[in-house]
Scaffold this motif. Structure first.
Motif, PDB file in Angstrom:
ATOM      1  N   THR A  42       0.825  -1.205   0.000  1.00  0.00           N
ATOM      2  CA  THR A  42       0.000   0.000   0.000  1.00  0.00           C
ATOM      3  C   THR A  42       0.861   1.258   0.000  1.00  0.00           C
ATOM      4  O   THR A  42       2.028   1.232   0.350  1.00  0.00           O
ATOM      5  CB  THR A  42      -0.918   0.046   1.249  1.00  0.00           C
ATOM      6  OG1 THR A  42      -0.096   0.088   2.414  1.00  0.00           O
ATOM      7  CG2 THR A  42      -1.837  -1.151   1.313  1.00  0.00           C
ATOM      8  N   ASP A  57      -3.725   4.949   2.340  1.00  0.00           N
ATOM      9  CA  ASP A  57      -5.054   4.402   2.070  1.00  0.00           C
ATOM     10  C   ASP A  57      -5.457   4.555   0.616  1.00  0.00           C
ATOM     11  O   ASP A  57      -6.510   4.074   0.210  1.00  0.00           O
ATOM     12  CB  ASP A  57      -6.102   5.117   2.944  1.00  0.00           C
ATOM     13  CG  ASP A  57      -5.905   4.825   4.414  1.00  0.00           C
ATOM     14  OD1 ASP A  57      -5.297   3.791   4.727  1.00  0.00           O
ATOM     15  OD2 ASP A  57      -6.344   5.646   5.241  1.00  0.00           O
ATOM     16  N   ARG A  58      -4.642   5.197  -0.188  1.00  0.00           N
ATOM     17  CA  ARG A  58      -5.056   5.550  -1.543  1.00  0.00           C
ATOM     18  C   ARG A  58      -4.647   4.559  -2.616  1.00  0.00           C
ATOM     19  O   ARG A  58      -5.273   4.511  -3.662  1.00  0.00           O
ATOM     20  CB  ARG A  58      -4.517   6.930  -1.864  1.00  0.00           C
ATOM     21  CG  ARG A  58      -5.088   7.958  -0.859  1.00  0.00           C
ATOM     22  CD  ARG A  58      -4.753   9.354  -1.182  1.00  0.00           C
ATOM     23  NE  ARG A  58      -5.212   9.684  -2.511  1.00  0.00           N
ATOM     24  CZ  ARG A  58      -4.648  10.613  -3.254  1.00  0.00           C
ATOM     25  NH1 ARG A  58      -3.624  11.280  -2.799  1.00  0.00           N
ATOM     26  NH2 ARG A  58      -5.118  10.879  -4.451  1.00  0.00           N
ATOM     27  N   LEU A  59      -3.597   3.785  -2.400  1.00  0.00           N
ATOM     28  CA  LEU A  59      -3.151   2.809  -3.391  1.00  0.00           C
ATOM     29  C   LEU A  59      -2.944   1.468  -2.718  1.00  0.00           C
ATOM     30  O   LEU A  59      -2.227   1.368  -1.726  1.00  0.00           O
ATOM     31  CB  LEU A  59      -1.846   3.268  -4.058  1.00  0.00           C
ATOM     32  CG  LEU A  59      -1.232   2.308  -5.073  1.00  0.00           C
ATOM     33  CD1 LEU A  59      -2.160   2.119  -6.271  1.00  0.00           C
ATOM     34  CD2 LEU A  59       0.125   2.820  -5.538  1.00  0.00           C
ATOM     35  N   GLU A  89      -5.641  -1.043  -6.969  1.00  0.00           N
ATOM     36  CA  GLU A  89      -6.797  -0.227  -6.622  1.00  0.00           C
ATOM     37  C   GLU A  89      -6.315   1.142  -6.184  1.00  0.00           C
ATOM     38  O   GLU A  89      -5.597   1.261  -5.188  1.00  0.00           O
ATOM     39  CB  GLU A  89      -7.610  -0.875  -5.503  1.00  0.00           C
ATOM     40  CG  GLU A  89      -8.258  -2.173  -5.907  1.00  0.00           C
ATOM     41  CD  GLU A  89      -9.031  -2.825  -4.771  1.00  0.00           C
ATOM     42  OE1 GLU A  89      -9.010  -2.290  -3.637  1.00  0.00           O
ATOM     43  OE2 GLU A  89      -9.648  -3.867  -5.027  1.00  0.00           O
ATOM     44  N   ALA A  90      -6.702   2.159  -6.937  1.00  0.00           N
ATOM     45  CA  ALA A  90      -6.335   3.538  -6.623  1.00  0.00           C
ATOM     46  C   ALA A  90      -7.587   4.282  -6.191  1.00  0.00           C
ATOM     47  O   ALA A  90      -8.588   4.289  -6.914  1.00  0.00           O
ATOM     48  CB  ALA A  90      -5.699   4.211  -7.828  1.00  0.00           C
ATOM     49  N   LYS A  91      -7.544   4.904  -5.022  1.00  0.00           N
ATOM     50  CA  LYS A  91      -8.687   5.658  -4.492  1.00  0.00           C
ATOM     51  C   LYS A  91      -8.281   7.114  -4.320  1.00  0.00           C
ATOM     52  O   LYS A  91      -7.118   7.427  -4.097  1.00  0.00           O
ATOM     53  CB  LYS A  91      -9.120   5.086  -3.144  1.00  0.00           C
ATOM     54  CG  LYS A  91      -9.603   3.669  -3.229  1.00  0.00           C
ATOM     55  CD  LYS A  91      -9.947   3.130  -1.862  1.00  0.00           C
ATOM     56  CE  LYS A  91     -10.354   1.671  -1.983  1.00  0.00           C
ATOM     57  NZ  LYS A  91     -10.576   1.058  -0.680  1.00  0.00           N
ATOM     58  N   GLY A  92      -9.244   7.982  -4.416  1.00  0.00           N
ATOM     59  CA  GLY A  92      -8.977   9.402  -4.225  1.00  0.00           C
ATOM     60  C   GLY A  92      -8.233  10.032  -5.388  1.00  0.00           C
ATOM     61  O   GLY A  92      -7.552  11.028  -5.211  1.00  0.00           O
ATOM     62  N   VAL A  93      -8.349   9.437  -6.581  1.00  0.00           N
ATOM     63  CA  VAL A  93      -7.693  10.001  -7.760  1.00  0.00           C
ATOM     64  C   VAL A  93      -8.639  10.990  -8.429  1.00  0.00           C
ATOM     65  O   VAL A  93      -9.842  11.014  -8.162  1.00  0.00           O
ATOM     66  CB  VAL A  93      -7.289   8.885  -8.761  1.00  0.00           C
ATOM     67  CG1 VAL A  93      -6.244   7.993  -8.151  1.00  0.00           C
ATOM     68  CG2 VAL A  93      -8.478   8.095  -9.227  1.00  0.00           C
ATOM     69  N   ASP A 133     -13.805   8.645  -8.224  1.00  0.00           N
ATOM     70  CA  ASP A 133     -12.542   8.923  -7.547  1.00  0.00           C
ATOM     71  C   ASP A 133     -11.739   7.654  -7.267  1.00  0.00           C
ATOM     72  O   ASP A 133     -10.809   7.666  -6.473  1.00  0.00           O
ATOM     73  CB  ASP A 133     -12.775   9.706  -6.262  1.00  0.00           C
ATOM     74  CG  ASP A 133     -13.531   8.892  -5.220  1.00  0.00           C
ATOM     75  OD1 ASP A 133     -14.162   7.886  -5.589  1.00  0.00           O
ATOM     76  OD2 ASP A 133     -13.474   9.282  -4.037  1.00  0.00           O
ATOM     77  N   GLU A 134     -12.087   6.543  -7.938  1.00  0.00           N
ATOM     78  CA  GLU A 134     -11.291   5.323  -7.769  1.00  0.00           C
ATOM     79  C   GLU A 134     -11.272   4.506  -9.052  1.00  0.00           C
ATOM     80  O   GLU A 134     -12.150   4.622  -9.901  1.00  0.00           O
ATOM     81  CB  GLU A 134     -11.818   4.480  -6.611  1.00  0.00           C
ATOM     82  CG  GLU A 134     -13.215   3.940  -6.781  1.00  0.00           C
ATOM     83  CD  GLU A 134     -13.648   3.146  -5.576  1.00  0.00           C
ATOM     84  OE1 GLU A 134     -13.827   1.938  -5.713  1.00  0.00           O
ATOM     85  OE2 GLU A 134     -13.789   3.762  -4.497  1.00  0.00           O
ATOM     86  N   SER A 162      -9.926   0.411 -10.394  1.00  0.00           N
ATOM     87  CA  SER A 162      -9.356  -0.902 -10.087  1.00  0.00           C
ATOM     88  C   SER A 162      -8.918  -1.547 -11.395  1.00  0.00           C
ATOM     89  O   SER A 162      -9.688  -1.595 -12.357  1.00  0.00           O
ATOM     90  CB  SER A 162     -10.399  -1.776  -9.382  1.00  0.00           C
ATOM     91  OG  SER A 162      -9.852  -3.047  -9.119  1.00  0.00           O
TER      92      SER A 162
END
Length: 170
Positions: free
Chosen positions: A53, A56-58, A77-81, A128-129, A131
């Protein structure tokens, strides 16, 4: 008074000291075999997945321990992009080769390489995510040992990086 040996021996094959040493070595062997079987039953010797990781974003799920000829998968999984900007995923060419990665879901809009790194570009995710699943099969004559690789995700000038380490067993 004659002393009777506690260790049974065959006549003219081994004396009492040799029989005791042999018994100790058998016990050591049985103990080691028991430990190996227990470790295998607990799943410590077989293939397993790992997670790398970047906060928490990747999150990158990858084969941490694997064997030649087995299936492999890499999930990013990328979040907050940024939902409005294209997303770029960079993976070393060595990871593609050693893990046998061939298929990608979703399919990238563009693929490029700068020699050591493969860059997959995806359209703006609209959320914003994102996968990405990459899968394949290790070669039957894979290079054994460990290798470490970085997965880098770039979106709207922001870069996230996670390091993964895979161990290929015979």
């Amino acid at each position: 008074m004659t002393r009777v040996s506690e260790v049974p021996t065959l006549a003219e094959v081994a004396d009492v000291d040799q029989a005791r040493r042999a018994r100790r070595w058998r016990r050591v062997g049985v103990t080691l075999l028991t430990l190996v079987v227990a470790a295998a039953c607990l799943g410590l010797l077989g293939p397993r997945e790992g997670t790398a990781t970047d906060g928490d974003r990747l999150t990158v799920a990858y084969p941490q321990v694997t064997r030649s000829g087995s299936d492999s998968a890499l999930t990013i999984e990328a979040k907050g992009v940024s939902a409005d900007a294209p997303l770029s995923v960079e993976i070393p060419h060595e990871a593609f080769e050693r893990l046998g990665l061939e298929t990608m879901t979703p399919a990238p809009t563009a693929e490029s390489s700068d020699g050591d790194t493969v860059r997959l570009t995806f359209e703006a995710p609209g959320a914003d995510e994102l996968s990405v699943d990459l899968s394949g099969r290790l070669g039957t004559r894979s290079t054994l040992g460990t290798f470490t690789f970085d997965v880098r995700v770039t979106s709207a000038g922001e870069e996230l990086t996670a390091s993964a380490r895979t161990w290929v067993l015979p």
